[in-house]
Design a protein around this motif. Structure first.
Motif, PDB file in Angstrom:
ATOM      1  N   MET A 118       1.028  -1.158  -0.045  1.00  0.00           N
ATOM      2  CA  MET A 118       0.155   0.070  -0.013  1.00  0.00           C
ATOM      3  C   MET A 118       0.876   1.145   0.186  1.00  0.00           C
ATOM      4  O   MET A 118       1.860   1.445   0.804  1.00  0.00           O
ATOM      5  CB  MET A 118      -0.723   0.020   1.260  1.00  0.00           C
ATOM      6  CG  MET A 118      -1.743   1.192   1.183  1.00  0.00           C
ATOM      7  SD  MET A 118      -2.645   1.248   2.895  1.00  0.00           S
ATOM      8  CE  MET A 118      -3.848   2.328   2.901  1.00  0.00           C
ATOM      9  N   GLU A 119       0.723   2.258  -0.844  1.00  0.00           N
ATOM     10  CA  GLU A 119       1.394   3.328  -1.018  1.00  0.00           C
ATOM     11  C   GLU A 119       0.478   4.664  -1.341  1.00  0.00           C
ATOM     12  O   GLU A 119      -0.413   4.335  -1.935  1.00  0.00           O
ATOM     13  CB  GLU A 119       2.608   3.287  -1.863  1.00  0.00           C
ATOM     14  CG  GLU A 119       3.778   4.259  -1.529  1.00  0.00           C
ATOM     15  CD  GLU A 119       4.174   4.511  -0.425  1.00  0.00           C
ATOM     16  OE1 GLU A 119       3.632   5.564   0.445  1.00  0.00           O
ATOM     17  OE2 GLU A 119       4.980   3.631   0.429  1.00  0.00           O
ATOM     18  N   VAL A 120       1.042   5.732  -1.067  1.00  0.00           N
ATOM     19  CA  VAL A 120       0.159   7.010  -1.326  1.00  0.00           C
ATOM     20  C   VAL A 120       1.224   7.991  -2.458  1.00  0.00           C
ATOM     21  O   VAL A 120       2.447   8.044  -1.983  1.00  0.00           O
ATOM     22  CB  VAL A 120      -0.072   7.788  -0.225  1.00  0.00           C
ATOM     23  CG1 VAL A 120      -0.550   9.222  -0.649  1.00  0.00           C
ATOM     24  CG2 VAL A 120      -1.375   7.109   0.561  1.00  0.00           C
ATOM     25  N   LEU A 121       0.797   8.221  -3.392  1.00  0.00           N
ATOM     26  CA  LEU A 121       1.241   9.304  -4.308  1.00  0.00           C
ATOM     27  C   LEU A 121       0.436  10.248  -4.811  1.00  0.00           C
ATOM     28  O   LEU A 121      -0.592   9.993  -5.383  1.00  0.00           O
ATOM     29  CB  LEU A 121       2.100   8.431  -5.307  1.00  0.00           C
ATOM     30  CG  LEU A 121       2.877   9.218  -6.238  1.00  0.00           C
ATOM     31  CD1 LEU A 121       4.002   9.741  -5.610  1.00  0.00           C
ATOM     32  CD2 LEU A 121       3.340   8.520  -7.669  1.00  0.00           C
ATOM     33  N   GLY A 122       0.593  11.512  -4.434  1.00  0.00           N
ATOM     34  CA  GLY A 122      -0.069  12.812  -4.616  1.00  0.00           C
ATOM     35  C   GLY A 122      -1.633  12.416  -3.958  1.00  0.00           C
ATOM     36  O   GLY A 122      -1.568  12.021  -2.634  1.00  0.00           O
ATOM     37  N   LYS A 123      -2.582  12.470  -4.626  1.00  0.00           N
ATOM     38  CA  LYS A 123      -3.887  12.275  -4.135  1.00  0.00           C
ATOM     39  C   LYS A 123      -4.662  10.779  -4.107  1.00  0.00           C
ATOM     40  O   LYS A 123      -5.608  10.568  -4.164  1.00  0.00           O
ATOM     41  CB  LYS A 123      -4.943  13.483  -4.702  1.00  0.00           C
ATOM     42  CG  LYS A 123      -5.170  13.181  -5.893  1.00  0.00           C
ATOM     43  CD  LYS A 123      -6.082  14.396  -6.369  1.00  0.00           C
ATOM     44  CE  LYS A 123      -6.343  14.183  -8.133  1.00  0.00           C
ATOM     45  NZ  LYS A 123      -7.465  15.108  -8.615  1.00  0.00           N
ATOM     46  N   LYS A 124      -3.633   9.908  -4.384  1.00  0.00           N
ATOM     47  CA  LYS A 124      -4.110   8.569  -4.658  1.00  0.00           C
ATOM     48  C   LYS A 124      -3.542   7.776  -3.789  1.00  0.00           C
ATOM     49  O   LYS A 124      -2.295   7.674  -3.552  1.00  0.00           O
ATOM     50  CB  LYS A 124      -3.857   8.153  -6.365  1.00  0.00           C
ATOM     51  CG  LYS A 124      -4.406   9.069  -7.257  1.00  0.00           C
ATOM     52  CD  LYS A 124      -4.113   8.797  -8.831  1.00  0.00           C
ATOM     53  CE  LYS A 124      -5.072   9.717  -9.660  1.00  0.00           C
ATOM     54  NZ  LYS A 124      -4.716   9.315 -11.135  1.00  0.00           N
ATOM     55  N   VAL A 125      -4.207   6.515  -3.588  1.00  0.00           N
ATOM     56  CA  VAL A 125      -3.930   5.480  -2.732  1.00  0.00           C
ATOM     57  C   VAL A 125      -3.649   4.378  -3.815  1.00  0.00           C
ATOM     58  O   VAL A 125      -4.521   4.008  -4.652  1.00  0.00           O
ATOM     59  CB  VAL A 125      -4.862   5.014  -1.663  1.00  0.00           C
ATOM     60  CG1 VAL A 125      -4.459   3.705  -0.751  1.00  0.00           C
ATOM     61  CG2 VAL A 125      -5.118   6.129  -0.546  1.00  0.00           C
ATOM     62  N   TYR A 126      -2.546   3.544  -3.727  1.00  0.00           N
ATOM     63  CA  TYR A 126      -2.304   2.705  -4.591  1.00  0.00           C
ATOM     64  C   TYR A 126      -2.243   1.058  -3.683  1.00  0.00           C
ATOM     65  O   TYR A 126      -1.726   0.997  -2.597  1.00  0.00           O
ATOM     66  CB  TYR A 126      -0.988   2.541  -5.270  1.00  0.00           C
ATOM     67  CG  TYR A 126      -1.030   3.597  -6.200  1.00  0.00           C
ATOM     68  CD1 TYR A 126      -1.112   3.610  -7.627  1.00  0.00           C
ATOM     69  CD2 TYR A 126      -0.715   5.048  -5.860  1.00  0.00           C
ATOM     70  CE1 TYR A 126      -1.332   4.389  -8.480  1.00  0.00           C
ATOM     71  CE2 TYR A 126      -0.830   6.210  -6.718  1.00  0.00           C
ATOM     72  CZ  TYR A 126      -1.128   5.901  -8.129  1.00  0.00           C
ATOM     73  OH  TYR A 126      -1.145   6.838  -9.126  1.00  0.00           O
ATOM     74  N   LEU A 127      -2.879   0.176  -4.041  1.00  0.00           N
ATOM     75  CA  LEU A 127      -3.040  -1.392  -3.692  1.00  0.00           C
ATOM     76  C   LEU A 127      -2.265  -2.005  -4.769  1.00  0.00           C
ATOM     77  O   LEU A 127      -2.536  -1.960  -5.800  1.00  0.00           O
ATOM     78  CB  LEU A 127      -4.234  -1.724  -3.449  1.00  0.00           C
ATOM     79  CG  LEU A 127      -4.753  -1.292  -2.128  1.00  0.00           C
ATOM     80  CD1 LEU A 127      -6.202  -2.161  -1.732  1.00  0.00           C
ATOM     81  CD2 LEU A 127      -4.044  -1.367  -0.923  1.00  0.00           C
ATOM     82  N   LEU A 128      -0.923  -2.617  -3.982  1.00  0.00           N
ATOM     83  CA  LEU A 128      -0.282  -3.642  -5.170  1.00  0.00           C
ATOM     84  C   LEU A 128      -0.096  -4.851  -4.806  1.00  0.00           C
ATOM     85  O   LEU A 128       0.105  -5.366  -3.607  1.00  0.00           O
ATOM     86  CB  LEU A 128       1.097  -2.795  -5.133  1.00  0.00           C
ATOM     87  CG  LEU A 128       1.236  -1.393  -5.331  1.00  0.00           C
ATOM     88  CD1 LEU A 128       1.471  -0.704  -3.912  1.00  0.00           C
ATOM     89  CD2 LEU A 128       2.564  -0.819  -6.134  1.00  0.00           C
ATOM     90  N   GLY A 129       0.038  -5.659  -5.869  1.00  0.00           N
ATOM     91  CA  GLY A 129       0.489  -7.186  -5.873  1.00  0.00           C
ATOM     92  C   GLY A 129      -0.372  -7.925  -4.977  1.00  0.00           C
ATOM     93  O   GLY A 129      -1.862  -7.832  -4.759  1.00  0.00           O
ATOM     94  N   GLY A 130       0.195  -8.813  -4.173  1.00  0.00           N
ATOM     95  CA  GLY A 130      -0.382  -9.820  -3.218  1.00  0.00           C
ATOM     96  C   GLY A 130      -0.684 -11.088  -3.719  1.00  0.00           C
ATOM     97  O   GLY A 130      -0.418 -11.538  -5.078  1.00  0.00           O
ATOM     98  N   CYS A 131      -1.153 -12.146  -3.006  1.00  0.00           N
ATOM     99  CA  CYS A 131      -1.133 -13.653  -3.334  1.00  0.00           C
ATOM    100  C   CYS A 131      -2.318 -14.134  -2.578  1.00  0.00           C
ATOM    101  O   CYS A 131      -2.817 -13.717  -1.546  1.00  0.00           O
ATOM    102  CB  CYS A 131       0.042 -14.287  -3.231  1.00  0.00           C
ATOM    103  SG  CYS A 131       0.882 -14.070  -1.634  1.00  0.00           S
TER     104      CYS A 131
END
Length: 359
Positions: A118-131
């Motif tokens: 989970m990361e934040v860049l600008g005004k957006k939250v990103y959910l990445l990858g996983g299994c």
């Protein structure tokens, strides 16, 4: 002729009213007024008209509030409930009635995944990858636009990953190490540049797959890859942007890095949860770790995550129980730091990650 002119004037006035943000005011003055409305009411502003909605969701609105120090920071927490389902909560720390609220619309394909970043860049939250139990590591990325309150699918990672580190440096997201598919390089990291909407893969033998924590300090990314059971030595590496390589981190600096870390004004703090809950501080001048203070065991519910807003640290534990204190003015009684708290949820959610987003 007078009736025709009168009708024309009315049409012009209606057109002007429809085009203006606030009737009778130039748009730059209207923006000056509207941008001072607290973030908590932005959802209501979007209901007034299409122009107001477009404005509140625009980059112009976001950058204007940032430039004039009007932006407000909220905390986003990625959690897992008792049924092993992923959920996301948001906290407005400036609200008079502070409480965690469930964020709806999380993509259904991520509900049962583990090891997501989970990361934040600008005004957006990103959910990445996983299994998952029956699913190998994925390269999928989901993006939540906080101004639009909407989840969308974003550009995929160049490498499938789970249980990896995520950080932001120089306006780019770094997805580092972790476990992947059989074809993935375990010694790799991805960088995401929003200006070209692309992930680029890199490789370095100093990165190991098993990553436990990370932070950014002095323009460098540090990742902790575990601890030796024999020597209690913390294995950590640091990313040098100037050379684009990973090197072994300073042994003294990472020696007490045995819990979640946060950086405030260039100072590194680590939450030691091994015996009680202690906040440790790294002193650059003397190159040593010192005890900053202890937190009441009645308020903290380990395992905890740390996040900082300004000079305030938020310690978020099981069930989203939250303790807040200001490192600049933290008093203590018999070594226990004075703090305020936010009650936990009814259910005992595990906190996976916490990030801040300002609009």
């Amino acid at each position: 002729m007078e009736e025709l002119n009168s009708g024309s004037d009315r049409n012009n006035q209606m057109e002007l009213t429809q085009q203006s943000l606030i009737y009778g005011l130039p748009d730059d003055i209207a923006l000056l007024c509207l941008a001072r409305v607290p973030r908590n009411y932005h959802a209501l502003l979007k209901c007034v008209s299409k122009r107001w909605r477009d404005l509140v969701c625009s980059e112009e609105w976001y950058s204007y509030r940032q430039r004039h120090n009007l932006d407000e920071t909220w905390i986003y927490a990625l959690c897992r409930d008792k049924s092993e389902q992923v959920c996301c909560y948001v906290l407005n720390p400036n609200s008079s009635r502070r409480c965690w609220k469930l964020l709806d619309g999380l993509p259904s394909r991520s509900f049962k995944r583990k090891g997501m970043g989970m990361e934040v860049l600008g005004k957006k939250v990103y959910l990445l990858g996983g299994c998952g139990w029956c699913e190998d590591a994925t390269d999928e990325v989901y993006c939540y636009d906080a101004s639009m309150n909407k989840w969308t699918e974003a550009a995929s990672l160049s490498t499938a990953r789970c249980y990896f580190a995520c950080e932001v440096l120089d306006e780019k997201i770094y997805a580092i190490g972790g476990l992947g598919s059989n074809s993935s390089d375990p010694h790799s990291w991805d960088t995401y540049d929003p200006s070209i909407n692309t992930w680029i893969c890199h490789s370095d033998p100093n990165i190991v797959p098993e990553i436990e924590d990370s932070f950014v300090l002095d323009g460098k990314i540090y990742i902790r890859c575990g601890m030796s059971a024999v020597t209690s030595h913390v294995y950590a590496v640091v990313y040098e942007p100037s050379s684009g390589t990973w090197q072994h981190a300073d042994a003294d600096l990472v020696s007490a890095w045995r819990g979640p870390a946060v950086v405030i004004d260039g100072v590194l703090y680590v939450l030691d949860q091994n015996s009680g809950t202690r906040l440790m501080m790294w002193k650059k001048e003397t190159r040593e770790w010192v005890l900053f203070g202890r937190l009441s065991s009645l308020l903290t519910r380990p395992p905890c995550r740390l996040v900082a807003i300004g000079s305030s640290i938020f310690v978020v534990g099981k069930g989203l129980s939250t303790v807040m204190f200001d490192v600049g003015s933290a008093g203590n009684v018999e070594g226990v730091m004075l703090s305020s708290s936010i009650p936990k949820l009814v259910s005992d959610h595990d906190v996976i990650s916490c990030k801040c987003l300002a609009i």
